[in-house]
Design an enzyme around this catalytic site. Structure first.
Site, PDB file in Angstrom:
ATOM      1  N   PRO A   9       0.800  -1.231   0.000  1.00  0.00           N
ATOM      2  CA  PRO A   9       0.000   0.000   0.000  1.00  0.00           C
ATOM      3  C   PRO A   9       0.832   1.279   0.000  1.00  0.00           C
ATOM      4  O   PRO A   9       1.855   1.368   0.678  1.00  0.00           O
ATOM      5  CB  PRO A   9      -0.827  -0.097   1.299  1.00  0.00           C
ATOM      6  CG  PRO A   9      -0.166  -1.142   2.118  1.00  0.00           C
ATOM      7  CD  PRO A   9       0.521  -2.073   1.167  1.00  0.00           C
ATOM      8  N   ASN A  10       0.348   2.227  -0.782  1.00  0.00           N
ATOM      9  CA  ASN A  10       0.896   3.589  -0.889  1.00  0.00           C
ATOM     10  C   ASN A  10       2.213   3.681  -1.657  1.00  0.00           C
ATOM     11  O   ASN A  10       2.720   4.777  -1.893  1.00  0.00           O
ATOM     12  CB  ASN A  10       1.049   4.237   0.502  1.00  0.00           C
ATOM     13  CG  ASN A  10      -0.279   4.321   1.224  1.00  0.00           C
ATOM     14  OD1 ASN A  10      -1.248   4.807   0.654  1.00  0.00           O
ATOM     15  ND2 ASN A  10      -0.356   3.836   2.451  1.00  0.00           N
ATOM     16  N   ARG A  17       5.323  10.877  -2.350  1.00  0.00           N
ATOM     17  CA  ARG A  17       4.979  10.585  -0.963  1.00  0.00           C
ATOM     18  C   ARG A  17       6.200  10.779  -0.059  1.00  0.00           C
ATOM     19  O   ARG A  17       7.188  10.051  -0.185  1.00  0.00           O
ATOM     20  CB  ARG A  17       4.521   9.125  -0.884  1.00  0.00           C
ATOM     21  CG  ARG A  17       4.297   8.619   0.507  1.00  0.00           C
ATOM     22  CD  ARG A  17       4.156   7.098   0.521  1.00  0.00           C
ATOM     23  NE  ARG A  17       3.910   6.616   1.865  1.00  0.00           N
ATOM     24  CZ  ARG A  17       4.129   5.394   2.263  1.00  0.00           C
ATOM     25  NH1 ARG A  17       4.611   4.487   1.409  1.00  0.00           N
ATOM     26  NH2 ARG A  17       3.883   5.033   3.497  1.00  0.00           N
ATOM     27  N   TYR A  22      11.169   8.515   1.686  1.00  0.00           N
ATOM     28  CA  TYR A  22      11.133   7.419   0.715  1.00  0.00           C
ATOM     29  C   TYR A  22      11.871   7.716  -0.595  1.00  0.00           C
ATOM     30  O   TYR A  22      11.949   6.843  -1.465  1.00  0.00           O
ATOM     31  CB  TYR A  22       9.677   7.044   0.420  1.00  0.00           C
ATOM     32  CG  TYR A  22       8.952   6.560   1.659  1.00  0.00           C
ATOM     33  CD1 TYR A  22       9.362   5.399   2.316  1.00  0.00           C
ATOM     34  CD2 TYR A  22       7.872   7.264   2.203  1.00  0.00           C
ATOM     35  CE1 TYR A  22       8.722   4.954   3.459  1.00  0.00           C
ATOM     36  CE2 TYR A  22       7.217   6.827   3.344  1.00  0.00           C
ATOM     37  CZ  TYR A  22       7.645   5.674   3.974  1.00  0.00           C
ATOM     38  OH  TYR A  22       7.013   5.234   5.111  1.00  0.00           O
ATOM     39  N   ASN A  73       7.804  -5.568  -0.647  1.00  0.00           N
ATOM     40  CA  ASN A  73       7.741  -4.474   0.313  1.00  0.00           C
ATOM     41  C   ASN A  73       6.271  -4.406   0.743  1.00  0.00           C
ATOM     42  O   ASN A  73       5.446  -3.867  -0.003  1.00  0.00           O
ATOM     43  CB  ASN A  73       8.189  -3.150  -0.307  1.00  0.00           C
ATOM     44  CG  ASN A  73       8.163  -2.015   0.717  1.00  0.00           C
ATOM     45  OD1 ASN A  73       7.569  -2.146   1.791  1.00  0.00           O
ATOM     46  ND2 ASN A  73       8.803  -0.905   0.391  1.00  0.00           N
ATOM     47  N   ALA A  76       2.846  -0.786   5.139  1.00  0.00           N
ATOM     48  CA  ALA A  76       2.403  -0.842   6.536  1.00  0.00           C
ATOM     49  C   ALA A  76       1.895  -2.221   6.943  1.00  0.00           C
ATOM     50  O   ALA A  76       1.849  -2.537   8.143  1.00  0.00           O
ATOM     51  CB  ALA A  76       1.326   0.218   6.781  1.00  0.00           C
ATOM     52  N   HIS A  79       3.704  -4.476   9.549  1.00  0.00           N
ATOM     53  CA  HIS A  79       3.643  -4.349  11.001  1.00  0.00           C
ATOM     54  C   HIS A  79       2.462  -5.062  11.643  1.00  0.00           C
ATOM     55  O   HIS A  79       2.409  -5.196  12.856  1.00  0.00           O
ATOM     56  CB  HIS A  79       3.652  -2.859  11.377  1.00  0.00           C
ATOM     57  CG  HIS A  79       4.708  -2.088  10.622  1.00  0.00           C
ATOM     58  ND1 HIS A  79       6.057  -2.394  10.713  1.00  0.00           N
ATOM     59  CD2 HIS A  79       4.615  -1.078   9.715  1.00  0.00           C
ATOM     60  CE1 HIS A  79       6.733  -1.589   9.910  1.00  0.00           C
ATOM     61  NE2 HIS A  79       5.882  -0.788   9.293  1.00  0.00           N
ATOM     62  N   ASP A  86       1.397 -15.542   7.035  1.00  0.00           N
ATOM     63  CA  ASP A  86       1.044 -16.942   6.782  1.00  0.00           C
ATOM     64  C   ASP A  86       1.302 -17.323   5.330  1.00  0.00           C
ATOM     65  O   ASP A  86       1.803 -18.410   5.038  1.00  0.00           O
ATOM     66  CB  ASP A  86      -0.435 -17.192   7.110  1.00  0.00           C
ATOM     67  CG  ASP A  86      -0.677 -17.343   8.608  1.00  0.00           C
ATOM     68  OD1 ASP A  86       0.314 -17.408   9.374  1.00  0.00           O
ATOM     69  OD2 ASP A  86      -1.856 -17.381   9.017  1.00  0.00           O
ATOM     70  N   GLU A  97      12.468  -9.244   2.003  1.00  0.00           N
ATOM     71  CA  GLU A  97      11.589  -8.163   2.454  1.00  0.00           C
ATOM     72  C   GLU A  97      12.388  -6.871   2.289  1.00  0.00           C
ATOM     73  O   GLU A  97      13.453  -6.733   2.882  1.00  0.00           O
ATOM     74  CB  GLU A  97      11.263  -8.433   3.935  1.00  0.00           C
ATOM     75  CG  GLU A  97      10.487  -7.357   4.635  1.00  0.00           C
ATOM     76  CD  GLU A  97      10.416  -7.614   6.165  1.00  0.00           C
ATOM     77  OE1 GLU A  97      10.917  -8.659   6.654  1.00  0.00           O
ATOM     78  OE2 GLU A  97       9.874  -6.745   6.860  1.00  0.00           O
ATOM     79  N   HIS A  99      12.563  -2.657   2.487  1.00  0.00           N
ATOM     80  CA  HIS A  99      11.993  -1.382   2.942  1.00  0.00           C
ATOM     81  C   HIS A  99      12.920  -0.273   2.512  1.00  0.00           C
ATOM     82  O   HIS A  99      14.139  -0.355   2.706  1.00  0.00           O
ATOM     83  CB  HIS A  99      11.845  -1.362   4.466  1.00  0.00           C
ATOM     84  CG  HIS A  99      10.921  -2.436   4.953  1.00  0.00           C
ATOM     85  ND1 HIS A  99       9.556  -2.341   4.824  1.00  0.00           N
ATOM     86  CD2 HIS A  99      11.173  -3.637   5.518  1.00  0.00           C
ATOM     87  CE1 HIS A  99       9.003  -3.439   5.307  1.00  0.00           C
ATOM     88  NE2 HIS A  99       9.963  -4.248   5.722  1.00  0.00           N
ATOM     89  N   SER A 101      13.018   2.759   3.747  1.00  0.00           N
ATOM     90  CA  SER A 101      13.519   3.471   4.926  1.00  0.00           C
ATOM     91  C   SER A 101      14.105   2.480   5.931  1.00  0.00           C
ATOM     92  O   SER A 101      13.864   1.265   5.839  1.00  0.00           O
ATOM     93  CB  SER A 101      12.381   4.270   5.570  1.00  0.00           C
ATOM     94  OG  SER A 101      11.345   3.401   5.997  1.00  0.00           O
ATOM     95  N   ARG A 106      12.910   4.604  13.059  1.00  0.00           N
ATOM     96  CA  ARG A 106      11.641   5.332  12.925  1.00  0.00           C
ATOM     97  C   ARG A 106      10.732   5.061  14.132  1.00  0.00           C
ATOM     98  O   ARG A 106      11.196   4.658  15.177  1.00  0.00           O
ATOM     99  CB  ARG A 106      10.999   4.955  11.583  1.00  0.00           C
ATOM    100  CG  ARG A 106      11.897   5.345  10.390  1.00  0.00           C
ATOM    101  CD  ARG A 106      11.192   5.169   9.075  1.00  0.00           C
ATOM    102  NE  ARG A 106      10.006   6.018   8.991  1.00  0.00           N
ATOM    103  CZ  ARG A 106       9.032   5.835   8.102  1.00  0.00           C
ATOM    104  NH1 ARG A 106       9.134   4.870   7.207  1.00  0.00           N
ATOM    105  NH2 ARG A 106       7.983   6.636   8.102  1.00  0.00           N
ATOM    106  N   ARG A 110       6.962   0.697  13.841  1.00  0.00           N
ATOM    107  CA  ARG A 110       7.598   0.200  12.614  1.00  0.00           C
ATOM    108  C   ARG A 110       8.749  -0.763  12.917  1.00  0.00           C
ATOM    109  O   ARG A 110       9.322  -1.369  12.012  1.00  0.00           O
ATOM    110  CB  ARG A 110       8.129   1.362  11.770  1.00  0.00           C
ATOM    111  CG  ARG A 110       7.035   2.249  11.223  1.00  0.00           C
ATOM    112  CD  ARG A 110       7.607   3.264  10.251  1.00  0.00           C
ATOM    113  NE  ARG A 110       6.740   4.418  10.167  1.00  0.00           N
ATOM    114  CZ  ARG A 110       5.675   4.509   9.369  1.00  0.00           C
ATOM    115  NH1 ARG A 110       5.363   3.529   8.549  1.00  0.00           N
ATOM    116  NH2 ARG A 110       4.925   5.588   9.379  1.00  0.00           N
TER     117      ARG A 110
HETATM  118  C1  DQA Z   1       8.012   0.980   4.181  1.00  0.00           C
HETATM  119  C2  DQA Z   1       8.003   1.258   5.694  1.00  0.00           C
HETATM  120  C3  DQA Z   1       6.614   1.025   6.279  1.00  0.00           C
HETATM  121  O1  DQA Z   1       6.627   1.260   7.681  1.00  0.00           O
HETATM  122  C4  DQA Z   1       5.640   1.993   5.636  1.00  0.00           C
HETATM  123  O2  DQA Z   1       4.342   1.755   6.117  1.00  0.00           O
HETATM  124  C5  DQA Z   1       5.686   1.935   4.144  1.00  0.00           C
HETATM  125  C6  DQA Z   1       6.964   1.826   3.472  1.00  0.00           C
HETATM  126  C7  DQA Z   1       9.383   1.317   3.554  1.00  0.00           C
HETATM  127  O3  DQA Z   1       9.577   0.942   2.408  1.00  0.00           O
HETATM  128  O4  DQA Z   1      10.237   1.942   4.185  1.00  0.00           O
HETATM  129  O5  DQA Z   1       4.658   2.079   3.477  1.00  0.00           O
HETATM  130  O6  DQA Z   1       7.744  -0.377   3.954  1.00  0.00           O
END
Ligand code: DQA
Length: 144
Positions: A9-10, A17, A22, A73, A76, A79, A86, A97, A99, A101, A106, A110
């Protein structure tokens, strides 16, 4: 090697953003670079972004036979989504995985990832878009 790449998401808003967190690279730019590098590694990739938990799970299920590995990735969902945990556990093949950031620097919420402790999962964080390219090299480059 066939690699599924999922963006949660996002992440479709990358570039606009919170660029101070990011970065300014857009998701299209990241995917384009991943495609180019995958070709150099003679690997095939499929990438997909969704803001919806169930849709990400469907993508892993639908590609589970095709994919030899997964880069994800989860945004959110990292978390709190035990459903994604699963599915990744059941996938049972190598997973990285990613990320953008550095979660360790943070907010408290997170610092916990639902993927902690899964033996098939490695984590790359805090390297911006380069984290995706490193993940691809670790998976696809290992076979060269
Ligand atoms: C993220 C870190 C997550 O905490 C956050 O919700 C994201 C991006 C990152 O790529 O740093 O959407 O996964």
């Amino acid at each position: 090697m066939n690699i599924l790449i999922l963006h949660g998401p996002n992440l479709n808003l990358l570039g606009e953003r919170e660029p101070e967190i990011y970065g300014r690279t857009t998701l299209d730019e990241i995917n384009h670079e991943l495609k180019k590098r995958a070709t150099e590694f003679r690997s095939e990739i499929r990438f997909f972004q969704s803001n919806h938990e169930g849709v990400l799970i469907d993508q892993i299920q639908e590609n589970r036979k095709w994919a030899d590995a997964l880069i994800i990735n989860p945004g959110a969902f990292t978390h709190y989504s035990y459903a994604i945990r699963d599915m990744i556990s059941a996938f049972a093949k190598p997973v990285i995985e990613v990320h953008l950031s550095d979660l360790s620097k943070r907010e408290e919420f997170r610092k916990h990832s639902v993927l902690d402790g899964l033996l098939n999962v490695q984590r790359i964080m805090g390297k911006g878009a380069d984290g995706y390219y490193e993940a691809l090299a670790n998976l696809a480059g290992a076979g060269l």
